[in-house]
Design a protein around this motif. Sequence first.
Motif, PDB file in Angstrom:
ATOM      1  N   THR A  25       0.845  -1.194   0.000  1.00 39.73           N
ATOM      2  CA  THR A  25       0.000   0.000   0.000  1.00 39.73           C
ATOM      3  C   THR A  25       0.881   1.246   0.000  1.00 39.73           C
ATOM      4  O   THR A  25       2.084   1.173   0.273  1.00 39.73           O
ATOM      5  N   HIS A  26       0.251   2.366  -0.253  1.00 38.62           N
ATOM      6  CA  HIS A  26       0.961   3.648  -0.225  1.00 38.62           C
ATOM      7  C   HIS A  26       1.713   3.827   1.105  1.00 38.62           C
ATOM      8  O   HIS A  26       2.888   4.194   1.114  1.00 38.62           O
ATOM      9  N   LEU A  76      10.459   3.311   2.126  1.00 35.90           N
ATOM     10  CA  LEU A  76      11.323   4.384   1.604  1.00 35.90           C
ATOM     11  C   LEU A  76      11.992   5.184   2.729  1.00 35.90           C
ATOM     12  O   LEU A  76      13.003   5.845   2.510  1.00 35.90           O
ATOM     13  N   ALA A  77      11.401   5.085   3.915  1.00 36.35           N
ATOM     14  CA  ALA A  77      11.975   5.821   5.047  1.00 36.35           C
ATOM     15  C   ALA A  77      12.899   4.934   5.884  1.00 36.35           C
ATOM     16  O   ALA A  77      13.460   5.383   6.880  1.00 36.35           O
ATOM     17  N   ALA A  78      13.055   3.672   5.486  1.00 40.43           N
ATOM     18  CA  ALA A  78      13.847   2.727   6.287  1.00 40.43           C
ATOM     19  C   ALA A  78      15.293   3.211   6.452  1.00 40.43           C
ATOM     20  O   ALA A  78      15.902   3.712   5.520  1.00 40.43           O
ATOM     21  N   GLU A  79      15.811   3.041   7.637  1.00 39.57           N
ATOM     22  CA  GLU A  79      17.205   3.404   7.924  1.00 39.57           C
ATOM     23  C   GLU A  79      17.889   2.248   8.637  1.00 39.57           C
ATOM     24  O   GLU A  79      17.228   1.366   9.180  1.00 39.57           O
ATOM     25  N   GLY A  80      19.208   2.267   8.656  1.00 41.10           N
ATOM     26  CA  GLY A  80      19.986   1.305   9.448  1.00 41.10           C
ATOM     27  C   GLY A  80      19.676  -0.139   9.100  1.00 41.10           C
ATOM     28  O   GLY A  80      19.680  -0.509   7.922  1.00 41.10           O
ATOM     29  N   ASP A  81      19.368  -0.944  10.136  1.00 39.65           N
ATOM     30  CA  ASP A  81      19.119  -2.375   9.917  1.00 39.65           C
ATOM     31  C   ASP A  81      17.913  -2.604   9.012  1.00 39.65           C
ATOM     32  O   ASP A  81      17.899  -3.527   8.197  1.00 39.65           O
ATOM     33  N   ASP A  82      16.894  -1.775   9.190  1.00 39.00           N
ATOM     34  CA  ASP A  82      15.692  -1.906   8.359  1.00 39.00           C
ATOM     35  C   ASP A  82      16.026  -1.745   6.878  1.00 39.00           C
ATOM     36  O   ASP A  82      15.524  -2.464   6.013  1.00 39.00           O
ATOM     37  N   ALA A 128       6.218   7.417  -3.359  1.00 44.41           N
ATOM     38  CA  ALA A 128       5.381   6.220  -3.184  1.00 44.41           C
ATOM     39  C   ALA A 128       4.367   6.151  -4.338  1.00 44.41           C
ATOM     40  O   ALA A 128       4.143   5.090  -4.924  1.00 44.41           O
ATOM     41  N   ASP A 129       3.788   7.294  -4.682  1.00 36.38           N
ATOM     42  CA  ASP A 129       2.822   7.322  -5.790  1.00 36.38           C
ATOM     43  C   ASP A 129       3.480   7.013  -7.132  1.00 36.38           C
ATOM     44  O   ASP A 129       2.856   6.418  -8.007  1.00 36.38           O
ATOM     45  N   ASP A 130       4.736   7.431  -7.296  1.00 37.39           N
ATOM     46  CA  ASP A 130       5.453   7.100  -8.530  1.00 37.39           C
ATOM     47  C   ASP A 130       5.514   5.576  -8.703  1.00 37.39           C
ATOM     48  O   ASP A 130       5.239   5.041  -9.780  1.00 37.39           O
ATOM     49  N   THR A 163      12.304  -1.285  -3.369  1.00 36.62           N
ATOM     50  CA  THR A 163      10.866  -1.396  -3.094  1.00 36.62           C
ATOM     51  C   THR A 163      10.107  -1.800  -4.367  1.00 36.62           C
ATOM     52  O   THR A 163       9.220  -2.654  -4.340  1.00 36.62           O
ATOM     53  N   LEU A 164      10.499  -1.204  -5.488  1.00 38.87           N
ATOM     54  CA  LEU A 164       9.820  -1.552  -6.749  1.00 38.87           C
ATOM     55  C   LEU A 164      10.094  -3.007  -7.131  1.00 38.87           C
ATOM     56  O   LEU A 164       9.229  -3.686  -7.683  1.00 38.87           O
ATOM     57  N   ARG A 165      11.303  -3.477  -6.814  1.00 34.59           N
ATOM     58  CA  ARG A 165      11.601  -4.893  -7.127  1.00 34.59           C
ATOM     59  C   ARG A 165      10.632  -5.809  -6.375  1.00 34.59           C
ATOM     60  O   ARG A 165      10.229  -6.850  -6.894  1.00 34.59           O
ATOM     61  N   LEU A 166      10.255  -5.426  -5.158  1.00 36.91           N
ATOM     62  CA  LEU A 166       9.288  -6.242  -4.403  1.00 36.91           C
ATOM     63  C   LEU A 166       7.915  -6.182  -5.066  1.00 36.91           C
ATOM     64  O   LEU A 166       7.167  -7.154  -5.065  1.00 36.91           O
ATOM     65  N   MET A 167       7.595  -5.019  -5.638  1.00 42.39           N
ATOM     66  CA  MET A 167       6.264  -4.827  -6.224  1.00 42.39           C
ATOM     67  C   MET A 167       6.158  -5.405  -7.632  1.00 42.39           C
ATOM     68  O   MET A 167       5.092  -5.836  -8.056  1.00 42.39           O
ATOM     69  N   MET A 168       7.260  -5.353  -8.370  1.00 42.27           N
ATOM     70  CA  MET A 168       7.275  -5.809  -9.764  1.00 42.27           C
ATOM     71  C   MET A 168       8.517  -6.668  -9.979  1.00 42.27           C
ATOM     72  O   MET A 168       9.517  -6.219 -10.548  1.00 42.27           O
TER      73      MET A 168
END
Length: 366
Positions: free
Chosen positions: A20-21, A28-34, A221-223, A271-276
């Motif tokens: 989801t959005h 996209l906001a993940a930092e460090g270990d995330d 995210a919308d892109d 993130t896009l690789r996970l989506m597509m």
Amino acid sequence: MSINEILNRIGPSTSSGTLTHEEIKLLLAAEGDDKKLLFDKALQVKLAHLDNFVHLRGLIEYSNVCTKYCLYCGVRSKNPNFERYTLSDEEVIECAKLAHELGYGSVALQSGERSDAAFVDKITHLVKEIKKIDNGSLGITLSLGEQTEETYRRWFEAGAHRYLLRIEASNEDLYYKIHPRDAKHDFKTRLNCIDSLLKVGYQTGTGVMVGLPFQTLDDLADDLLFFKKKDVAMVGMGPFIPHPDTPLWQYRDQIPSAEKRMELTLKMIATLRLMMPEINMVAATANQTVDPQGREKAIAAGANVIMPNLTPNEFRENYLIYPDKACVSDKPDQCQTCLDVRLAAIGHKVLYNAWGDSVAFTKKHH
Ligand code: 5AD
Ligand code: FES
């Protein structure tokens, strides 16, 4: 919801497509270990779907003559500070032959935007000539901007089968902050062009710049959701690099640092690789300009295509869409050794002598 929970929902070889959005924004906001978890997951998903192959497109920068004046682009028509060039037919064919000899499998013909009849005819001719090399063994990607559906069809029939047209920003308001608000830079036209390309039957690629002035995580995210909705076959995303001869230069202090723009680009790719999972995603040269290891990092985060520059060296310095472009003085054979070594170091290998079509596209159309 935690990053871990989002990532755990996505199996390595299933097509998730369900982000989801809000979830995308968290990633996209993940930092460090995330952030590391995100990159690892994206790599795992890519390897499961596409193996560790990297496809090459020999990039031919055909001409820097451009009729438009996008507010970010160094080759905009309103920049008088460099020489304009157009390669001769022979120079283009030489580049294409070189791509074939180097085993690249495909070429990408890119240029400033023109749509006059002479240009359309010239490209049709060049595509046919490139197709003659070794009986059509080279795949052809075009990146020649907005054209009529009829022009797109002519070039497709001449033998081009992939086309790149970045939307640059899928939010209309943001689009007009980075383009002049006039008939030449119309957002609707750009959307229509992407639809025409899909309709004509190209493996269609689009993309955005990352770290633009005024761009938010919501926009990014919308892109990604836009790429998914259009079900494109290819995506190219790279960090925005301010160019001193362009209007957006004035905002250079209001954008994230080069390092942050690079990081954000990598998170967009992952993130896009996970989506597509099965699209082709390019590790853009702009990545390498910002960080010498940028292209490898993009590959490790989920990209699977690289476009080594084959433009004759004497012209390259005049195709500076953004400043300090990488590899401007490299020779093609140096590029090749350098690439093989760099990719091997991260467990990837170039698939030579293949078109390297988008698996997502091939599955959908067969
Ligand atoms: N910084 C980064 N990328 C840029 N492009 C154009 N200008 C810049 C810049 N200043 C990208 C656009 C275009 C592609 C050919 O280059 O996204 O589609
Ligand atoms: Fe040439 Fe944007 S400046 S298309």
